[in-house]
Design a protein around this motif. Structure first.
Motif, PDB file in Angstrom:
ATOM      1  N   GLY A 191     -29.823 -13.527  63.453  1.00 21.41           N
ATOM      2  CA  GLY A 191     -30.359 -13.191  62.144  1.00 21.41           C
ATOM      3  C   GLY A 191     -29.620 -12.043  61.478  1.00 21.41           C
ATOM      4  O   GLY A 191     -28.784 -11.370  62.075  1.00 21.41           O
ATOM      5  N   ARG A 192     -29.991 -11.825  60.237  1.00 22.74           N
ATOM      6  CA  ARG A 192     -29.381 -10.787  59.405  1.00 22.74           C
ATOM      7  C   ARG A 192     -29.861  -9.408  59.834  1.00 22.74           C
ATOM      8  O   ARG A 192     -31.034  -9.206  60.142  1.00 22.74           O
ATOM      9  N   ILE A 193     -28.959  -8.442  59.849  1.00 16.19           N
ATOM     10  CA  ILE A 193     -29.355  -7.049  60.084  1.00 16.19           C
ATOM     11  C   ILE A 193     -29.938  -6.515  58.781  1.00 16.19           C
ATOM     12  O   ILE A 193     -29.245  -6.416  57.767  1.00 16.19           O
ATOM     13  N   SER A 194     -31.225  -6.214  58.816  1.00 19.84           N
ATOM     14  CA  SER A 194     -31.944  -5.836  57.596  1.00 19.84           C
ATOM     15  C   SER A 194     -32.234  -4.343  57.507  1.00 19.84           C
ATOM     16  O   SER A 194     -32.718  -3.872  56.477  1.00 19.84           O
ATOM     17  N   GLY A 195     -31.947  -3.608  58.559  1.00 19.74           N
ATOM     18  CA  GLY A 195     -32.152  -2.165  58.533  1.00 19.74           C
ATOM     19  C   GLY A 195     -31.209  -1.505  59.503  1.00 19.74           C
ATOM     20  O   GLY A 195     -31.048  -1.954  60.639  1.00 19.74           O
ATOM     21  N   HIS A 196     -30.555  -0.446  59.042  1.00 19.91           N
ATOM     22  CA  HIS A 196     -29.530   0.195  59.855  1.00 19.91           C
ATOM     23  C   HIS A 196     -30.031   1.516  60.435  1.00 19.91           C
ATOM     24  O   HIS A 196     -30.865   2.212  59.850  1.00 19.91           O
ATOM     25  N   PHE A 197     -29.477   1.854  61.579  1.00 26.75           N
ATOM     26  CA  PHE A 197     -29.805   3.094  62.268  1.00 26.75           C
ATOM     27  C   PHE A 197     -29.456   4.312  61.410  1.00 26.75           C
ATOM     28  O   PHE A 197     -28.454   4.321  60.709  1.00 26.75           O
ATOM     29  N   GLY A 198     -30.296   5.338  61.514  1.00 25.03           N
ATOM     30  CA  GLY A 198     -29.971   6.630  60.917  1.00 25.03           C
ATOM     31  C   GLY A 198     -30.475   6.857  59.520  1.00 25.03           C
ATOM     32  O   GLY A 198     -30.551   7.993  59.057  1.00 25.03           O
ATOM     33  N   SER A 199     -30.835   5.771  58.821  1.00 23.41           N
ATOM     34  CA  SER A 199     -31.321   5.948  57.458  1.00 23.41           C
ATOM     35  C   SER A 199     -32.718   6.559  57.482  1.00 23.41           C
ATOM     36  O   SER A 199     -33.494   6.327  58.413  1.00 23.41           O
ATOM     37  N   GLN A 200     -33.026   7.356  56.470  1.00 20.65           N
ATOM     38  CA  GLN A 200     -34.364   7.933  56.388  1.00 20.65           C
ATOM     39  C   GLN A 200     -35.235   7.047  55.511  1.00 20.65           C
ATOM     40  O   GLN A 200     -34.805   6.579  54.464  1.00 20.65           O
ATOM     41  N   ARG A 201     -36.463   6.824  55.940  1.00 17.69           N
ATOM     42  CA  ARG A 201     -37.383   5.998  55.177  1.00 17.69           C
ATOM     43  C   ARG A 201     -38.387   6.859  54.421  1.00 17.69           C
ATOM     44  O   ARG A 201     -38.867   7.867  54.934  1.00 17.69           O
ATOM     45  N   ILE A 202     -38.674   6.422  53.206  1.00 19.50           N
ATOM     46  CA  ILE A 202     -39.692   7.051  52.372  1.00 19.50           C
ATOM     47  C   ILE A 202     -40.842   6.055  52.261  1.00 19.50           C
ATOM     48  O   ILE A 202     -40.689   4.977  51.690  1.00 19.50           O
ATOM     49  N   TYR A 203     -41.999   6.400  52.840  1.00 26.27           N
ATOM     50  CA  TYR A 203     -43.151   5.487  52.878  1.00 26.27           C
ATOM     51  C   TYR A 203     -44.067   5.753  51.694  1.00 26.27           C
ATOM     52  O   TYR A 203     -44.807   6.731  51.683  1.00 26.27           O
ATOM     53  N   GLN A 204     -43.978   4.896  50.676  1.00 21.82           N
ATOM     54  CA  GLN A 204     -44.772   5.037  49.465  1.00 21.82           C
ATOM     55  C   GLN A 204     -44.703   6.470  48.940  1.00 21.82           C
ATOM     56  O   GLN A 204     -45.702   7.080  48.590  1.00 21.82           O
ATOM     57  N   GLY A 205     -43.492   6.995  48.900  1.00 23.66           N
ATOM     58  CA  GLY A 205     -43.238   8.329  48.372  1.00 23.66           C
ATOM     59  C   GLY A 205     -43.356   9.445  49.383  1.00 23.66           C
ATOM     60  O   GLY A 205     -43.023  10.598  49.068  1.00 23.66           O
ATOM     61  N   GLN A 206     -43.786   9.140  50.615  1.00 31.19           N
ATOM     62  CA  GLN A 206     -43.963  10.177  51.636  1.00 31.19           C
ATOM     63  C   GLN A 206     -42.822  10.077  52.659  1.00 31.19           C
ATOM     64  O   GLN A 206     -42.692   9.064  53.348  1.00 31.19           O
ATOM     65  N   PRO A 207     -41.981  11.128  52.777  1.00 31.88           N
ATOM     66  CA  PRO A 207     -40.851  11.064  53.710  1.00 31.88           C
ATOM     67  C   PRO A 207     -41.316  10.898  55.154  1.00 31.88           C
ATOM     68  O   PRO A 207     -42.279  11.520  55.591  1.00 31.88           O
ATOM     69  N   GLY A 208     -40.634  10.040  55.877  1.00 33.15           N
ATOM     70  CA  GLY A 208     -40.909   9.853  57.290  1.00 33.15           C
ATOM     71  C   GLY A 208     -39.681  10.215  58.105  1.00 33.15           C
ATOM     72  O   GLY A 208     -38.691  10.737  57.595  1.00 33.15           O
ATOM     73  N   ALA A 209     -39.759   9.947  59.395  1.00 30.57           N
ATOM     74  CA  ALA A 209     -38.624  10.192  60.273  1.00 30.57           C
ATOM     75  C   ALA A 209     -37.503   9.199  59.956  1.00 30.57           C
ATOM     76  O   ALA A 209     -37.737   8.139  59.377  1.00 30.57           O
ATOM     77  N   TYR A 210     -36.283   9.540  60.362  1.00 30.67           N
ATOM     78  CA  TYR A 210     -35.176   8.619  60.111  1.00 30.67           C
ATOM     79  C   TYR A 210     -35.348   7.353  60.944  1.00 30.67           C
ATOM     80  O   TYR A 210     -36.037   7.326  61.961  1.00 30.67           O
ATOM     81  N   HIS A 211     -34.708   6.280  60.498  1.00 30.90           N
ATOM     82  CA  HIS A 211     -34.807   4.993  61.178  1.00 30.90           C
ATOM     83  C   HIS A 211     -34.068   5.077  62.507  1.00 30.90           C
ATOM     84  O   HIS A 211     -32.861   5.319  62.540  1.00 30.90           O
ATOM     85  N   SER A 212     -34.795   4.856  63.584  1.00 34.99           N
ATOM     86  CA  SER A 212     -34.249   5.132  64.914  1.00 34.99           C
ATOM     87  C   SER A 212     -33.633   3.912  65.601  1.00 34.99           C
ATOM     88  O   SER A 212     -33.342   3.964  66.797  1.00 34.99           O
ATOM     89  N   GLY A 213     -33.436   2.827  64.861  1.00 36.24           N
ATOM     90  CA  GLY A 213     -32.838   1.651  65.481  1.00 36.24           C
ATOM     91  C   GLY A 213     -32.239   0.707  64.464  1.00 36.24           C
ATOM     92  O   GLY A 213     -31.982   1.083  63.313  1.00 36.24           O
ATOM     93  N   THR A 214     -32.026  -0.523  64.891  1.00 38.54           N
ATOM     94  CA  THR A 214     -31.467  -1.581  64.051  1.00 38.54           C
ATOM     95  C   THR A 214     -32.507  -2.674  63.876  1.00 38.54           C
ATOM     96  O   THR A 214     -33.093  -3.142  64.858  1.00 38.54           O
TER      97      THR A 214
END
Length: 261
Positions: A142-165
Motif C-alpha cells: 500500500g501507499r505510504i500515507s504518513g512519514h516519520f518525524g512530522s509533527q501532527r496538529i490535532y484539531q488545532g492542538q499540537p501533539g507529539a511528532y509522528h513516531s513511525g510510518t
C-alpha cells in the motif's frame, strides 16, 4: 629494519567498521575491532554480538555529532566521532481529537499509564532474535500515507511528532513481520491510542511496533520469521481510517522505518 618499524608505528589506528547512514532517525551496522570488550555510543553501552557485529541508531532529534568508543583489552580505547546529518520535518494537520472522545481526562490518564507501562516493559525485553541483521521488508502493501518525524496538529492542538510510518493498505490486509523477531507484546484488548498492538523484538535493542490492527495472528512469546503474517490492518485505537502505523525504536530512540527498507 628500524625504518620499517618506524613506518609501521606511524600508521593510524584502525577505524571501527561502519556501514549505513548517520542521519536523524537512521542507523548503522558495524564490526567491532578484535579485542573489543565493550562498545559505547555517547557514553551508553551498545549491545555487541559474539561475532563482534553491532547496530547503532540515531533518534529523530539526535545531536549533530555522536561518539562511538571501542574499549579494548590491553589496548587504548578506539574513539570514532560520527557526524549525524540533520533533517527537515513536515507539519501535518489531522481532523481528530488529541485524546479519544468521551473519555474523561482523569480516566484517560489512569488507563494510559497502564498501557504505557506495558509498552515500556515490552521494549525493555532482550531476546536472541537476529532480525537486526536483516534488510527489512515493507510490512504491508500500500501507499505510504504518513512519514516519520512530522509533527501532527490535532484539531488545532499540537501533539507529539509522528513516531513511525503509516501505510494505507486497506482494511483486513495482512501485516507481515519486516524481519525475524520475538513477540513481546500482543494487545488483545485495544489500547486507547494504539488499538490492537503488536511489538516484535528484533534483537540488540531494536524493536518494531504495529498499531491499529483489526485482528492479531500472534501471541506473546511467538517467534516469527521475516514475511510471516502477524496481524491484519484495521482502525482500532485513535485512527482516521484503516491503516498500519509501523514504529521502530532502538534503545529508546525513535527511528525512521523507511530508512530500514
Amino acid at each position: 629494519m628500524a625504518v620499517a618499524a618506524g613506518i609501521a608505528a606511524a600508521q593510524p589506528a584502525p577505524l571501527i567498521a561502519l556501514r549505513g547512514k548517520a542521519i536523524q532517525g537512521g542507523w548503522m551496522r558495524g564490526q567491532a575491532p578484535a579485542g573489543t570488550t565493550a562498545l559505547l555510543l555517547d557514553g551508553k553501552p551498545v549491545p555487541l554480538a559474539a561475532d563482534g557485529a553491532f547496530l547503532i541508531a540515531f533518534d529523530r532529534d539526535a545531536a549533530p555529532q555522536a561518539t562511538l568508543v571501542a574499549q579494548r583489552s590491553g589496548l587504548p580505547d578506539l574513539v570514532q566521532p560520527i557526524a549525524v546529518a540533520p533533517r527537515a520535518w513536515a507539519i501535518q494537520n489531522v481532523n481528530v481529537a488529541l485524546r479519544p472522545p468521551g473519555l474523561p481526562d482523569a480516566e484517560f490518564q489512569r488507563i494510559r499509564a497502564g498501557e504505557l507501562a506495558q509498552i515500556k516493559a515490552a521494549r525493555a525485553q532482550a531476546t536472541d532474535a537476529q532480525g537486526w541483521r536483516q534488510a527489512m521488508l515493507k510490512p504491508a502493501a500500500g501507499r505510504i500515507s504518513g512519514h516519520f518525524g512530522s509533527q501532527r496538529i490535532y484539531q488545532g492542538q499540537p501533539g507529539a511528532y509522528h513516531s513511525g510510518t503509516d501505510i494505507a493498505g486497506g482494511a483486513g490486509a495482512p501485516i507481515l513481520a519486516p524481519a525475524d523477531g520475538v513477540v513481546v507484546l500482543a494487545a488483545e484488548t485495544p489500547f486507547t491510542l494504539e488499538g490492537h498492538l503488536v511489538i516484535l523484538d528484533h534483537g540488540m535493542g531494536l524493536n518494531s511496533a504495529f498499531l491499529h490492527a483489526s485482528v492479531l495472528k500472534v501471541k506473546v512469546g511467538d517467534r516469527v520469521v521475516q514475511g510471516q503474517e502477524i496481524a491484519r490492518i484495521g482502525s482500532t485505537g485513535r485512527a482516521t481510517g484503516p491503516h498500519l502505523h509501523w514504529g521502530l525504536t532502538w534503545q529508546g530512540k525513535r527511528l525512521d522505518p523507511e530508512l530500514f527498507l
